[in-house]
Design a protein around this motif. Structure first.
Motif, PDB file in Angstrom:
ATOM      1  N   PRO A  44       0.853  -1.180   0.000  1.00 55.05           N
ATOM      2  CA  PRO A  44       0.000   0.000   0.000  1.00 55.05           C
ATOM      3  C   PRO A  44       0.895   1.238   0.000  1.00 55.05           C
ATOM      4  O   PRO A  44       1.976   1.223   0.595  1.00 55.05           O
ATOM      5  N   SER A  73       2.744   2.417  -2.237  1.00 58.41           N
ATOM      6  CA  SER A  73       3.988   2.380  -2.999  1.00 58.41           C
ATOM      7  C   SER A  73       3.815   3.167  -4.296  1.00 58.41           C
ATOM      8  O   SER A  73       4.766   3.362  -5.045  1.00 58.41           O
ATOM      9  N   GLY A  74       2.573   3.587  -4.559  1.00 55.87           N
ATOM     10  CA  GLY A  74       2.299   4.344  -5.782  1.00 55.87           C
ATOM     11  C   GLY A  74       1.728   3.487  -6.883  1.00 55.87           C
ATOM     12  O   GLY A  74       1.804   3.825  -8.059  1.00 55.87           O
ATOM     13  N   ALA A 125      11.384   6.945  -7.209  1.00 52.79           N
ATOM     14  CA  ALA A 125      12.823   7.071  -7.435  1.00 52.79           C
ATOM     15  C   ALA A 125      13.319   8.436  -6.969  1.00 52.79           C
ATOM     16  O   ALA A 125      14.456   8.565  -6.511  1.00 52.79           O
ATOM     17  N   ASP A 126      12.451   9.459  -7.089  1.00 55.75           N
ATOM     18  CA  ASP A 126      12.844  10.802  -6.637  1.00 55.75           C
ATOM     19  C   ASP A 126      13.097  10.844  -5.131  1.00 55.75           C
ATOM     20  O   ASP A 126      14.055  11.451  -4.661  1.00 55.75           O
ATOM     21  N   ASN A 151       4.099  10.002 -10.008  1.00 51.30           N
ATOM     22  CA  ASN A 151       3.297  11.214 -10.102  1.00 51.30           C
ATOM     23  C   ASN A 151       3.814  12.177 -11.164  1.00 51.30           C
ATOM     24  O   ASN A 151       3.202  13.186 -11.442  1.00 51.30           O
TER      25      ASN A 151
HETATM   26  P1  GDP Z   1      -1.075   2.890  -3.761  1.00 49.04           P
HETATM   27  O1  GDP Z   1      -1.593   2.781  -2.399  1.00 49.04           O
HETATM   28  O2  GDP Z   1       0.090   1.970  -3.956  1.00 49.04           O
HETATM   29  O3  GDP Z   1      -2.089   2.761  -4.822  1.00 49.04           O
HETATM   30  O4  GDP Z   1      -0.408   4.349  -3.858  1.00 49.04           O
HETATM   31  P2  GDP Z   1      -0.963   5.628  -4.590  1.00 49.04           P
HETATM   32  O5  GDP Z   1      -0.809   5.453  -6.050  1.00 49.04           O
HETATM   33  O6  GDP Z   1      -2.283   5.933  -4.079  1.00 49.04           O
HETATM   34  O7  GDP Z   1       0.124   6.702  -4.146  1.00 49.04           O
HETATM   35  C1  GDP Z   1       0.324   7.126  -2.825  1.00 49.04           C
HETATM   36  C2  GDP Z   1       0.927   8.525  -2.806  1.00 49.04           C
HETATM   37  O8  GDP Z   1       2.255   8.524  -3.316  1.00 49.04           O
HETATM   38  C3  GDP Z   1       0.162   9.469  -3.680  1.00 49.04           C
HETATM   39  O9  GDP Z   1       0.051  10.693  -2.984  1.00 49.04           O
HETATM   40  C4  GDP Z   1       1.028   9.668  -4.910  1.00 49.04           C
HETATM   41  O10 GDP Z   1       0.880  10.929  -5.488  1.00 49.04           O
HETATM   42  C5  GDP Z   1       2.397   9.505  -4.367  1.00 49.04           C
HETATM   43  N1  GDP Z   1       3.333   8.997  -5.350  1.00 49.04           N
HETATM   44  C6  GDP Z   1       3.166   7.983  -6.217  1.00 49.04           C
HETATM   45  N2  GDP Z   1       4.281   7.760  -6.949  1.00 49.04           N
HETATM   46  C7  GDP Z   1       5.203   8.672  -6.517  1.00 49.04           C
HETATM   47  C8  GDP Z   1       6.572   8.937  -6.865  1.00 49.04           C
HETATM   48  O11 GDP Z   1       7.190   8.293  -7.702  1.00 49.04           O
HETATM   49  N3  GDP Z   1       7.203   9.928  -6.195  1.00 49.04           N
HETATM   50  C9  GDP Z   1       6.569  10.647  -5.231  1.00 49.04           C
HETATM   51  N4  GDP Z   1       7.264  11.591  -4.618  1.00 49.04           N
HETATM   52  N5  GDP Z   1       5.295  10.397  -4.867  1.00 49.04           N
HETATM   53  C10 GDP Z   1       4.605   9.423  -5.499  1.00 49.04           C
END
Ligand code: GDP
Ligand code: MG
Length: 739
Positions: free
Chosen positions: A20, A22-23, A126-127, A155
Motif C-alpha cells: 500500500p 507504494s504508488g 525514485a525521486d 506522479n
Molecule cells: P497505492 O496505495 O500503492 O495505490 O499508492 P498511490 O498510487 O495511491 O500513491 C500514494 C501517494 O504517493 C500518492 O500521494 C502519490 O501521489 C504519491 N506517489 C506515487 N508515486 C510517486 C513517486 O514516484 N514519487 C513521489 N514523490 N510520490 C509518489
C-alpha cells in the motif's frame, strides 16, 4: 468478454502488485490513462480496477491488485492478490516497490518470486530515494531478482514508457534478465521443504499448476488457505499433511520457535544479502546489531581471514578437546580387551573378537568425540547465522572462478558429510552448475575422513597434528576451487547463474538445537559402526586370517624355545653367581618378553602377508610403491572405498592393534609401519582426495542420473589423489635434502 478492435490482436494480461502507498494506483493511472474499468473482486467489496492499453502491437490489460505487505493470506486483500496470481496466471506481474523503503517492499517481492511467474520490478518513488541519498545498483538487483528493474516517478509519469517496453519484452521472452529463482532457506529448512515437496509432487495435476516448492513452503508456514486448497484438490492430502506435521514438529523442536518465524527470518536474510550487494547508501536506513556485526564479518578485506580463522579454530577444538574423551574411550576398550583376552582360550573366535571386531570397530569408535565436536562446531556456525556469512564472503571468490556462493554452501556442508551436501545441490537450477558442484564436493573433507587424519597426524606430527589436519581441509577447499575452475573451462563451459546470498539475522543458538544436531550425527555414526564398519571389519579379518595353512620362513616354535632357553639360562646363571640379583633379573624377564613379542609380531605379519588380503595387497603394491606406502596402507585405501572410517579399521586389523598390550594403533603406526612424516602426509592427501565412500557414489549416481558422471568422479579423484600424493613425497624428499 470484452471484444476490442481486431480480435486477432495479441493480448497480454499484466497484474500490478505492491505494498500500500507504494504508488501502485498512480503508476496504473499513468499506464492506462482514462481507459479504466472499476468493479469489485468476485463477491467482495474490495475494488478491482482494470485498464486496457494498446501498445507495440499488443492489447495489454493491466489489473491493479489490492495493496499488500505480504502474501501470507492473513487479510482479504492478500488472498485476492494471491489468488489472482495463482489462478488467473497473468502473463506478467509488475511489482511496484517504494524505492525509499526497499527492505520492507522487497519482502513482498520475495514472496511473489516464490510463487513463480514473470516479473518486472518497478522502483517507484525514485525521486524520494534519490533525496535520501540512496544509490541502487539496478543492474545487479535485476540480475539477482531474476527480472528487469525499471525506475519510475509515478506522479510525474517518468519511466512509464520503459515499463511498457519491458512488459512486452518480458512477455515475448526477449528480456535476458528474466529467470526463475529460489529463495534459499538454509539446510535445516531446506531438508524439510524437500520432504514435503516430494509428497506434493505425487499429485501431477497440482504440480503442473503450481510451484510445488512454493506450496511446500506455504504448508510449512501453516498457511490455512493453501491447506484448504490442497484438501479440496488433492487425493494425497493426508500423506502431505502428515509430512508437514512431522516437519513442523521437527523444526519447532530444533529451534524452539515456530517454523513460520524461521521462514520469515530467512526471507529477510535473503533481502539483507540482496541489499548488501545492491544498495550503496550514504545514509543507513536502519542499523541493527546484525548489520553491525556484518560490517565486520562480511567485510571485503577481513571477511575471508576471519572465515579461515574460524575454520582453523573449529579443527583445533575438534582435535585438542577431542583428545581427552578419546583417551577415556581408548582406556575402556583396552580394559575390556584385556579382560576378554584373559578369559577366552586361544581360538579363531577370540581372534575374530579381538583382532577383527575390537581392532576394527573399536579403532573407529574412539573417534566419536572428535566427530561430535566437529558437528557441534558446524551446528554453532549454522545456528548463529555465521554459515550464511561464510558463503556470502566466499561468494566473491567463487565468482572469480565461475562458481557462486550457493555452491559454497554445499561445499561447507561437505565438511559434515558429502551425501547430504550433494543432495543439497538440488537448489541449483542450472544443470551445469549443479553437475560441477556435485563433482567437486567429494574434495570437501567429510567427517568420516577425520578419524584417519587424527590417527595418522597424531602418530607422526605430535603437537602439530591440529595444524596438519587443518591443512588437509584447506587443501581440499583449494583443490575443489581449482578443479572447479578447470572443469568450468573445459567440460562445463558457460556462465554461472547469479543469485542472492541470504544474510539471516544472527541468533544465539539454543542448546537444544545444538544437541539435537549432534545427536543426529552421533546416531548416524553409531549406526554406521554397527553395520558397514562392523561387517567391513569382519570381512577384513576373514581375509587376513584365511587361508589358515601358512608356510613360515622360520620355525617360530623353535625360535620361541631358543629365546626361552637363553633367558632362562642367564637367569639361572645370575641366581648362582650373585646375591643381589633382583634388579638384574627383572630386566632380563622384561627383555625376554620383548623378544617373544617381537617373534609373535613377525609371525603374525608373515601370516597376514600369506592371507588372502596379503595376496591382494601384494598385487596392488606396485601401484602404491612410488608413494611410499606398504601393501597394508594400500589395502586400507582400497577397503576405504566402502567408507573412510574403514581405513582405520583395516589398519587396526592389519597391524593387530587389538592384540597389543598398549593397544595404541597410532604408536604402532609410528614405530612399525615404515611410514615417515612425509609419506604419512602423502597418505593423508590420498585419503583426502580419492572417492569418499560408496554412499557418496550412490548419491552422485542418483543426483546426476547417469553412471557416466559417477565413474568420471571416481576416475578423476583417484588420478588426482595419486598424482598429488606423489608430488608430496617427491617435494618432501627434496625439501628434506635441502634443509
Ligand atoms: P497505492 O496505495 O500503492 O495505490 O499508492 P498511490 O498510487 O495511491 O500513491 C500514494 C501517494 O504517493 C500518492 O500521494 C502519490 O501521489 C504519491 N506517489 C506515487 N508515486 C510517486 C513517486 O514516484 N514519487 C513521489 N514523490 N510520490 C509518489
Ligand atoms: Mg491504490
Amino acid at each position: 468478454m470484452t471484444k476490442r478492435g481486431s480480435s486477432d490482436k495479441k493480448r497480454i494480461v499484466a497484474a500490478i502488485g505492491g505494498n500500500p502507498n507504494s504508488g501502485k494506483t498512480t503508476v496504473f493511472n499513468e499506464l492506462t490513462g482514462s481507459r479504466q474499468k472499476v468493479g469489485n473482486w468476485g463477491g467482495v467489496t474490495v475494488e478491482k480496477k482494470e485498464g486496457i492499453v494498446e501498445y507495440g502491437g499488443y492489447t495489454i490489460t493491466f489489473v491493479d491488485l489490492p495493496g499488500t505487505y505480504s502474501m501470507t493470506a492473513y487479510s482479504l486483500e492478500e488472498i485476492i492478490a494471491r489468488n489472482f496470481i495463482m489462478d488467473d496466471k497473468p502473463d506478467v506481474v509488475i511489482d511496484i516497490i517504494d524505492a525509499g523503503n526497499l527492505e520492507r517492499n522487497l519482502y513482498l517481492a520475495v514472496q511473489l518470486i516464490e510463487m513463480g511467474g514473470k516479473f518486472i520490478f518497478v522502483l517507484n518513488m525514485a525521486d524520494m530515494a534519490e533525496k535520501q541519498g540512496l544509490v541502487i545498483d539496478s543492474e545487479k538487483l535485476a540480475t539477482l531478482l531474476g527480472g528487469p528493474v525499471v525506475f519510475t516517478v509515478g506522479n510525474r509519469g517518468k519511466g512509464i514508457r520503459q515499463l511498457l517496453d519491458e512488459v512486452i519484452r518480458v512477455h515475448e521472452g526477449t528480456e535476458r534478465k528474466t529467470r526463475h529463482l529460489h529463495v534459499a532457506y538454509g539446510n535445516e529448512l531446506e531438508e524439510e521443504i524437500q520432504k514435503v515437496q516430494k509428497k506434493v509432487w505425487r499429485d501431477k495435476d497440482l504440480s503442473s499448476h503450481f510451484s510445488t516448492r512454493w506450496l511446500s513452503v506455504k504448508l510449512l508456514e501453516d498457511d490455512q488457505d493453501v491447506k484448504k486448497k490442497l484438501k479440496e484438490r488433492s487425493q494425497h492430502f493426508t500423506a502431505v499433511s502428515k509430512q508437514v506435521d512431522i516437519s513442523r514438529k521437527h523444526l519447532k523442536m530444533v529451534y524452539s520457535d515456530e517454523p513460520e518465524n524461521l521462514i520469515v527470518d530467512q526471507r529477510y536474510g535473503f533481502i539483507s544479502g540482496l541489499l548488501q550487494e545492491c544498495l550503496l547508501m550514504k545514509r543507513l536506513e536502519r542499523v541493527d546489531t546484525s548489520q553491525r556485526i556484518d560490517k565486520v564479518l562480511t567485510n571485503r578485506l577481513i571477511g575471508i581471514p576471519i572465515l579461515v580463522f574460524f575454520i582453523w579454530l573449529m579443527f583445533q577444538v575438534t582435535y585438542k578437546v577431542g583428545a581427552y574423551p578419546m583417551g577415556w574411550i581408548e582406556s575402556a576398550i583396552n580394559f575390556f580387551c584385556q579382560g576378554v583376552s584373559q578369559v577366552l582360550p586361544n581360538s579363531l573366535f577370540k581372534s575374530l573378537l579381538i583382532d577383527g571386531i575390537i581392532g576394527g570397530v573399536g579403532g573407529v569408535a574412539i573417534f566419536l568425540p572428535n566427530i561430535l565436536l566437529l558437528f557441534f562446531m558446524i551446528s554453532i556456525f549454522e545456528d548463529t547465522g555465521y554459515m550464511a556469512r561464510a558463503a556470502f564472503v566466499m561468494d566473491r571468490v567463487m565468482h572469480l572462478i565461475g562458481l557462486h556462493g550457493k555452491s559454497f554452501i554445499s561445499m561447507i556442508m561437505g565438511f559434515g558429510c558429502n551425501v547430504p551436501a550433494i543432495m543439497a545441490t538440488r537448489t541449483l537450477e542450472n544443470k551445469k552448475d549443479r553437475l560441477l558442484t556435485i563433482l567437486i564436493n567429494p574434495l570437501m573433507s567429510c567427517s568420516a575422513r577425520l578419524p584417519v587424519y587424527v590417527l595418522v597426524a597424531g602418530a607422526f606430527f605430535g603437537a602439530n597434528a591440529g595444524n596438519v589436519i587443518f591443512s588437509l581441509y584447506g587443501l581440499g577447499v583449494v583443490l575443489a576451487i581449482l578443479i572447479g575452475r578447470l572443469f568450468r573451462k573445459t567440460i562445463f563451459r558457460g556462465e554461472s547463474e547469479p543469485f542472492v546470498m541470504e544474510l539471516p539475522p544472527y541468533r544465539i543458538p539454543t542448546l537444544k538445537s545444538v544437541v539435537i544436531h549432534m545427536w543426529e550425527r552421533a546416531f548416524i555414526f553409531l549406526k554406521k559402526m554397527g553395520t558397514v564398519i562392523l561387517v567391513g571389519s569382519i570381512i577384513i579379518w576373514f581375509l587376513s586370517t584365511f587361508p589358515l595353512k601358512k608356510e613360515y620362513s622360520v620355525d617360530y616354535g623353535r625360535a620361541v624355545e631358543r629365546v626361552e632357553e637363553r633367558f632362562d639360562g642367564e637367569i639361572r646363571k645370575l641366581e648362582r653367581s650373585s646375591e643381589n640379583y633382583a634388579d638384574e633379573r627383572a630386566r632380563l624377564s622384561e627383555e625376554k618378553l620383548e623378544a617373544l613379542g617381537e617373534i609373535e609380531r613377525k609371525k603374525s605379519r608373515e601370516e597376514v602377508s600369506q592371507s588372502f588380503i596379503g595376496i591382494i595387497g601384494h598385487v596392488i603394491e606396485p601401484f602404491f610403491k612410488p608413494l611410499g606406502f606398504s601393501w597394508r596402507e594400500g589395502v586400507a585405501l582400497i577397503t576405504g572405498f566402502v567408507a573412510k572410517e574403514v581405513v582405520v579399521s583395516t589398519l587396526g586389523v592389519l597391524y593387530n592393534a587389538g592384540r597389543e598390550q598398549e593397544g595404541e594403533l597410532s604408536l604402532i603406526l609410528r614405530d612399525r609401519s615404515g611410514l615417515t612424516p612425509i609419506t604419512a602426509y602423502a597418505f593423508l592427501v590420498f585419503v583426502l582426495i580419492y572417492t569418499p565412500c560408496l554412499a557418496t557414489l550412490a548419491a552422485i549416481r542418483q543426483e546426476t542420473g547417469t553412471m557416466k558422471w559417477t565413474l568420471f568422479s571416481v576416475f578423476y579423484e583417484i588420478t588426482l589423489a595419486w598424482v598429488l600424493a606423489f608430488v608430496v613425497v617427491r617435494a618432501g624428499r627434496l625439501f628434506a635434502m635441502l634443509f
